[in-house]
Design a protein around this motif. Structure first.
Motif, PDB file in Angstrom:
ATOM      1  N   GLY A  72       0.783  -1.220   0.000  1.00 60.72           N
ATOM      2  CA  GLY A  72       0.000   0.000   0.000  1.00 60.72           C
ATOM      3  C   GLY A  72       0.818   1.276   0.000  1.00 60.72           C
ATOM      4  N   ILE A  73       0.126   2.384  -0.174  1.00 60.87           N
ATOM      5  CA  ILE A  73       0.774   3.669  -0.359  1.00 60.87           C
ATOM      6  C   ILE A  73       1.408   4.195   0.929  1.00 60.87           C
ATOM      7  N   VAL A  74       0.821   3.900   2.087  1.00 59.93           N
ATOM      8  CA  VAL A  74       1.377   4.403   3.345  1.00 59.93           C
ATOM      9  C   VAL A  74       2.734   3.767   3.633  1.00 59.93           C
ATOM     10  N   ALA A  75       2.832   2.458   3.467  1.00 59.95           N
ATOM     11  CA  ALA A  75       4.111   1.766   3.678  1.00 59.95           C
ATOM     12  C   ALA A  75       5.156   2.284   2.699  1.00 59.95           C
ATOM     13  N   TYR A  76       4.746   2.505   1.459  1.00 58.70           N
ATOM     14  CA  TYR A  76       5.677   3.050   0.464  1.00 58.70           C
ATOM     15  C   TYR A  76       6.159   4.435   0.863  1.00 58.70           C
ATOM     16  N   ALA A  77       5.253   5.265   1.379  1.00 55.91           N
ATOM     17  CA  ALA A  77       5.621   6.633   1.750  1.00 55.91           C
ATOM     18  C   ALA A  77       6.647   6.664   2.875  1.00 55.91           C
ATOM     19  N   LEU A  78       6.648   5.660   3.752  1.00 59.04           N
ATOM     20  CA  LEU A  78       7.588   5.618   4.869  1.00 59.04           C
ATOM     21  C   LEU A  78       9.031   5.405   4.422  1.00 59.04           C
ATOM     22  N   VAL A  79       9.216   4.869   3.231  1.00 53.74           N
ATOM     23  CA  VAL A  79      10.569   4.527   2.771  1.00 53.74           C
ATOM     24  C   VAL A  79      11.438   5.779   2.623  1.00 53.74           C
ATOM     25  N   ALA A  80      10.870   6.853   2.075  1.00 51.11           N
ATOM     26  CA  ALA A  80      11.662   8.054   1.786  1.00 51.11           C
ATOM     27  C   ALA A  80      12.348   8.634   3.023  1.00 51.11           C
ATOM     28  N   PRO A  81      11.617   8.902   4.115  1.00 52.16           N
ATOM     29  CA  PRO A  81      12.320   9.458   5.274  1.00 52.16           C
ATOM     30  C   PRO A  81      13.326   8.499   5.895  1.00 52.16           C
ATOM     31  N   LEU A  82      13.032   7.203   5.882  1.00 50.65           N
ATOM     32  CA  LEU A  82      13.971   6.237   6.450  1.00 50.65           C
ATOM     33  C   LEU A  82      15.248   6.159   5.623  1.00 50.65           C
ATOM     34  N   ALA A  83      15.112   6.160   4.297  1.00 53.87           N
ATOM     35  CA  ALA A  83      16.291   6.138   3.434  1.00 53.87           C
ATOM     36  C   ALA A  83      17.081   7.439   3.562  1.00 53.87           C
ATOM     37  N   GLY A  84      16.386   8.536   3.842  1.00 58.30           N
ATOM     38  CA  GLY A  84      17.068   9.819   3.992  1.00 58.30           C
ATOM     39  C   GLY A  84      18.015   9.875   5.176  1.00 58.30           C
ATOM     40  N   LEU A  85      17.853   8.954   6.127  1.00 56.96           N
ATOM     41  CA  LEU A  85      18.768   8.903   7.271  1.00 56.96           C
ATOM     42  C   LEU A  85      20.172   8.470   6.857  1.00 56.96           C
ATOM     43  N   ILE A  86      20.286   7.769   5.733  1.00 53.65           N
ATOM     44  CA  ILE A  86      21.597   7.274   5.280  1.00 53.65           C
ATOM     45  C   ILE A  86      22.541   8.426   4.957  1.00 53.65           C
ATOM     46  N   PRO A  87      22.178   9.347   4.020  1.00 44.94           N
ATOM     47  CA  PRO A  87      23.103  10.447   3.737  1.00 44.94           C
ATOM     48  C   PRO A  87      23.244  11.410   4.904  1.00 44.94           C
TER      49      PRO A  87
END
Length: 493
Positions: A168-183
């Protein structure tokens, strides 16, 4: 171009290729196949809604950091340390305001969840922008670009897995902020030598950041309003499905338009450093070369996108409703070169400390855009049963308004006669693609693209916008790939 600019272009282009490929596969191809056009529209609306508050959280200091650090690298540590603390406080407070407002406005269910996720993304994004601006000012683009590539590919892979698992779209939306923690983590560690000596809160620096960023905050706010105000208007007048189709079309044209961001990010520090002495020809030379480069790439991409948009959509199996995006892509493609040139001209005005007049121009666009949308969207609904067509037309018109204004107040020597001639010859070479592609209208998409590229290349050689000697040297390996940019983007003729 200066070696630092060439190096930055190479690294940022690599980062942009990562963005393009991940966006193409995940956002543009897979996401519309696994979520409805209405959910896609709600996702885009939540991002736009929180985006207004994210802008306030930046306090306009991103551009201020680039300019100030480019002129005095010793300020990097104190400015970044205080910017991170200040922005962390601001994003936390603004998240509370966002959620309270969303509750008052009656948002519930999926919309509220997406707004909450967007708040988390705001915090990570704003902090990343502060670190990225510092690295940009120091011209350490390589580390920034490297970790951005890793962020994009990790986020893309996880997002794709979630889509394929129909989470679903909510789970997909969570990916962006979590991946942003890497840089954020990696670049902060990279900046630790500068930060280590500045780990103290200095409210005088906060004041500098707020005062120095205020002109850019106003300009960015106006720019954001004119760039995104059509989404809530379109949602109110035509619904989430229209927003979803419009957002998909915008995502398609943003792929080639993203190249302009690479150019301006790479050249902004050098523009700022050389703009201190505007009598120096280096400032106008860098700006004109940048204009030529974005025109050389943007104009043919615009024409080519219009020619093959329907073919591309025919190959993809989107959910019902997304077919409304085809005419939107063809209309919005017109603004690809416009936005590129506007970005360079805007960067030149900011680098030359003429952001106030640029703010006035953007303010006119911010006023013009919603007023015209209130007229154009109902007309488009009546004529085409697709209100997003009206929004797309007004987007192009607003970008044209910005370009005319920027040209009227451009610094001396910018967009001179050779640069204008180069841009016009590029436009003529791009138009050569039209009869060539139409002549093979029954062919498969790869053939159409190949024919279009060949037509543009031949016309470019004939009109002198490509240097044959530069091409021969590049392909024979005698020059660095970055030097090829000088041969294809030289407005000397």
């Amino acid at each position: 171009m200066r070696p630092s600019i060439q190096r930055n272009l190479v690294w940022l282009t690599a980062s942009q290729i990562a963005t393009w490929s991940a966006s193409l596969v995940v956002v543009i191809i897979m996401l519309p196949r696994h979520v409805s056009v209405g959910d896609f529209g709600t996702y885009q609306f939540a991002a736009a809604f929180v985006g207004y508050f994210a802008l306030v959280a930046t306090m306009g200091s991103t551009t201020y950091l680039v300019k100030t650090i480019a002129r005095d690298a010793t300020q990097a540590g104190p400015l970044l340390a205080n910017a991170l603390v200040m922005k962390l406080v601001a994003t936390g407070l603004l998240s509370v305001v966002v959620l309270a407002l969303a509750y008052v406005l009656g948002y519930s269910g999926r919309t509220m969840l997406l707004v909450e996720v967007a708040c988390v993304a705001m915090v990570v994004q704003v902090l990343n922008e502060a670190v990225g601006a510092t690295l940009q000012g120091l011209e350490r683009i390589n580390k920034f670009a490297l970790w951005r590539c890793i962020q994009i590919y990790v986020g893309g892979a996880v997002g794709l897995a979630l889509l394929l698992a129909d989470k679903g779209i909510v789970a997909y939306a969570l990916v962006a902020p979590l991946a942003g923690l890497i840089p954020l983590a990696a670049n902060t560690v990279h900046m630790w030598p500068e930060l280590r000596e500045s780990l103290r809160i200095d409210f005088r620096v906060w004041g500098k950041l707020i005062r120095g960023g205020s002109p850019f905050l106003l300009w960015s706010a106006i720019l954001l309003v004119y760039g995104t105000i059509d989404i809530p208007i379109l949602k109110a007048m035509a619904g989430d499905a229209a927003v979803g189709a419009y957002a998909l079309a915008y995502a398609w044209v943003s792929l080639p338009a993203g190249f302009s961001s690479v150019v301006t990010t790479a050249t902004m520090p050098s523009m700022s450093a050389n703009a201190v002495d505007q009598s120096s020809p280096e400032f106008s030379r860098i700006t004109n070369r940048s204009i030529s480069l974005v025109a050389f790439v943007g104009i043919p991409m615009s024409i080519g996108t219009m020619l093959v948009a329907s073919d591309i959509f025919g190959l993809l199996h989107y959910q019902a409703g997304f077919e409304l995006a085809v005419p939107l892509v063809q209309i919005l493609a017109l603004h690809i070169p416009l936005v590129g040139i506007d970005m360079v001209l805007g960067s030149a005005l900011i680098a030359a400390d003429r952001q106030k007049i640029w703010t006035v121009i953007a303010g006119g666009a911010a006023l013009l855009n919603p007023l015209l949308n209130l007229i154009a969207i109902p007309i488009a609904i009546s004529l085409f049963n697709n209100g997003a067509i009206g929004a797309a037309v007004i987007t192009v018109a607003t970008e044209m308004f910005m370009m005319v204004g920027a040209l009227l107040v451009r610094p001396k020597g910018v967009m001179d006669r050779p640069t204008t001639s180069f841009a016009l010859r590029t436009a003529v070479a791009s138009l050569a693609m039209v009869p060539a592609v139409l002549a093979v209208s029954g062919a498969v998409l790869p053939v159409k693209i190949g024919v279009g590229v060949a037509a543009y290349a031949l016309a470019s050689v004939a009109l002198g916008t490509i240097s044959l000697s530069g091409l021969r040297q590049a392909f024979s390996g005698r020059v660095a790939p970055s030097l090829l940019l000088n041969s294809i983007a030289s407005p000397s003729k």
